[in-house]
Scaffold this motif. Structure first.
Motif, PDB file in Angstrom:
ATOM      1  N   ARG A 115      -1.715   3.450  -3.686  1.00  0.00           N
ATOM      2  CA  ARG A 115      -3.364   3.923  -3.883  1.00  0.00           C
ATOM      3  C   ARG A 115      -2.953   4.706  -5.631  1.00  0.00           C
ATOM      4  N   ARG A 116      -2.073   5.863  -5.292  1.00  0.00           N
ATOM      5  CA  ARG A 116      -1.628   6.616  -5.807  1.00  0.00           C
ATOM      6  C   ARG A 116      -0.664   6.467  -7.037  1.00  0.00           C
TER       7      ARG A 116
ATOM      8  N   GLY B 288       0.282  -1.584   0.064  1.00  0.00           N
ATOM      9  CA  GLY B 288       0.275  -0.142   0.003  1.00  0.00           C
ATOM     10  C   GLY B 288       1.169   1.112  -0.385  1.00  0.00           C
TER      11      GLY B 288
END
Length: 270
Positions: free
Chosen positions: A171-172, A115
């Motif tokens: 996530r980004r 993550g």
């Protein structure tokens, strides 16, 4: 639409944008004595032991630039100094969108991604934070320049890791190695119209803090040329050492063959 990446006239501020790792290495390398004729014959590297870490860091930055510079005429590549002054970020604009490329050298490290967490040999690294901060800053600057809200994708390029294990993708931030950059970018779907690309091209090309490192007339060109010369000498020295080792092995093999042949002939004669 094909857009040229021809060099533009640069301001004095742009002239200072040189990969920090390259400038540091070149300044240190200037005081190193040139290799003697014997050094060249023996294939001794021109980079002394104390500067080899700096050399690898500079090589990583230059390699990332070289890969991005080969994206093609539909892509725009510029470079800017980071806010902290300890590195450079690459700005890439093409049909799929706008990308902020943060380069980090991780020689021989085992990377673990879970993550928003990035570990290098068990040590937590701030690279995702750096990539997101760079993208936010670029979003603000480009949005102000073109007059509409732009979306910038934060990217992290890791150079020379031993391995990369992704337990859970961030996530980004898009994470990639040098080998996968061009394929990843070119396989993305088109997201910008020709008009948007043209406007972004103008905004990036005229910004005083972003430079085209490939401009042969830019002050950065001298440092890059000097570094590439050292790179060529390192490669030449490696080839000489390989040739010497191969020659020695062949010589020893011939001695062994002749020796075995002599022993065999003597045995048969008796």
């Amino acid at each position: 639409m094909v857009m040229s990446d021809a060099p533009e006239t640069e301001s004095p501020r742009v002239a200072t944008v040189i990969p920090t790792s390259v400038s540091h290495f070149i300044e240190a390398q200037r005081v190193v004595h040139h290799r003697s004729f014997l050094d060249r014959i023996l294939g001794r590297t021109p980079v002394p032991k104390l500067l080899r870490k700096d050399y690898r860091s500079a090589r990583a930055d230059v390699a990332a630039y070289d890969v991005l510079a080969q994206l093609g005429p539909d892509w725009i590549l510029r470079t800017c100094q980071t806010a902290e002054g300890n590195g450079i970020d690459h700005i890439v604009v093409g049909p799929p969108g706008i990308f902020s490329m943060v380069v980090r050298h991780q020689p021989g490290n085992a990377l673990w991604i879970d993550g928003g967490i990035l570990l290098a040999d068990g040590e937590r690294m701030p690279h995702f934070r750096d990539a997101e901060f760079s993208a936010v800053r670029l979003t603000q600057q480009l949005s102000d320049s073109v007059g509409w809200r732009v979306d910038v994708t934060p990217c992290l390029i890791v150079v020379d890791p031993r391995s990369v294990t992704v337990a859970k993708p961030p996530r980004r931030v898009a994470v990639m190695t040098l080998r996968g950059i061009r394929t990843w970018l070119k396989e993305l779907p088109k997201a910008l119209s020709d008009q948007e690309l043209q406007a972004l091209h103008g905004a990036v090309a005229t910004h005083p803090d972003w430079v085209f490192l490939g401009d042969p007339h830019a002050p950065s060109a001298e440092a890059l040329a000097m570094f590439r010369k050292v790179q060529a000498e390192v490669g030449e020295a490696r080839h000489v050492r390989l040739a010497l080792v191969t020659g020695v092995l062949v010589f020893l093999w011939l001695i062994a063959v002749v020796g075995v042949g002599g022993v065999t002939a003597s045995f048969l004669a008796n």
